[in-house]
Write a protein that holds these residues in place. Structure first.
Motif, short mmCIF file in Angstrom:
data_model
loop_
_atom_site.label_atom_id
_atom_site.label_comp_id
_atom_site.label_asym_id
_atom_site.label_seq_id
_atom_site.Cartn_x
_atom_site.Cartn_y
_atom_site.Cartn_z
N PHE A 53 1.00 -1.32 0.01
CA PHE A 53 0.14 0.03 -0.14
C PHE A 53 0.87 1.25 0.10
O PHE A 53 0.50 2.14 -0.91
N THR A 54 1.79 1.38 0.94
CA THR A 54 2.47 2.51 1.09
C THR A 54 3.46 2.79 -0.08
O THR A 54 3.65 3.82 -0.59
N TYR A 55 4.11 1.71 -0.68
CA TYR A 55 5.01 1.81 -1.85
C TYR A 55 4.00 2.14 -3.24
O TYR A 55 4.50 3.05 -3.92
N ASN A 56 2.86 1.50 -3.35
CA ASN A 56 2.09 2.11 -4.30
C ASN A 56 1.74 3.43 -4.43
O ASN A 56 1.47 4.16 -5.26
N LEU A 57 1.38 3.75 -3.21
CA LEU A 57 1.07 5.29 -2.82
C LEU A 57 1.99 6.34 -3.22
O LEU A 57 1.80 7.13 -3.92
N PHE A 58 3.11 5.87 -3.26
CA PHE A 58 4.40 6.78 -3.60
C PHE A 58 4.80 6.44 -5.14
O PHE A 58 5.66 7.40 -5.57
N HIS A 59 4.45 5.55 -5.49
CA HIS A 59 4.80 5.07 -6.84
C HIS A 59 3.49 5.03 -8.01
O HIS A 59 3.87 4.59 -9.12
N HIS A 60 2.29 5.42 -7.75
CA HIS A 60 1.25 5.50 -8.59
C HIS A 60 1.31 6.85 -9.32
O HIS A 60 1.30 8.10 -8.99
N LYS A 61 1.33 7.04 -10.78
CA LYS A 61 1.38 7.97 -11.63
C LYS A 61 0.22 8.82 -11.40
O LYS A 61 0.21 10.00 -11.75
#
Length: 114
Positions: A53-61
């Motif tokens: 969740f946290t990774y995707n939050l910071f890596h979602h275009k």
């Protein structure tokens, strides 16, 4: 096909560099901040679900573009910078095969397994 996707991501990364050049920041700021979205990996210290969740939050275009547009509307260079860094970092990661994460483990991404 993988090389075509990598070229597309390279073009988006270069776009982020161009957009950054339009801002009134020194170049070292880009170099200093380009890896900061990886702070999202800290969620993996809790468990893979939180980490994804946290990774995707910071890596979602999409999120990066929303922040960028908000910065443009709000006329805030700092918010624009945040969106540009998030967008550029996500593109840079995808050049190297790091995609958005599934919740089972870090190596399972939307681009395949690392």
């Amino acid at each position: 096909m993988k090389n075509l996707i990598k070229l597309e991501e390279l073009a988006m990364f270069l776009l982020s560099i161009y957009l950054f050049s339009l801002l009134d920041f020194a170049w070292w700021v880009f170099l200093l901040l380009i890896l900061t979205p990886d702070i999202g990996m800290l969620g993996y210290l809790i468990n893979p679900k939180v980490g994804a969740f946290t990774y995707n939050l910071f890596h979602h275009k999409g999120i990066a573009l929303l922040i960028l547009v908000f910065g443009w509307v709000a006329i805030s260079e700092e918010i624009l910078l945040t969106g540009i860094i998030l967008f550029g970092h996500a593109s840079m990661d995808r050049i190297f095969g790091y995609g958005l994460k599934f919740s089972d483990n870090f190596k399972h991404t939307h681009l395949g397994n690392l």
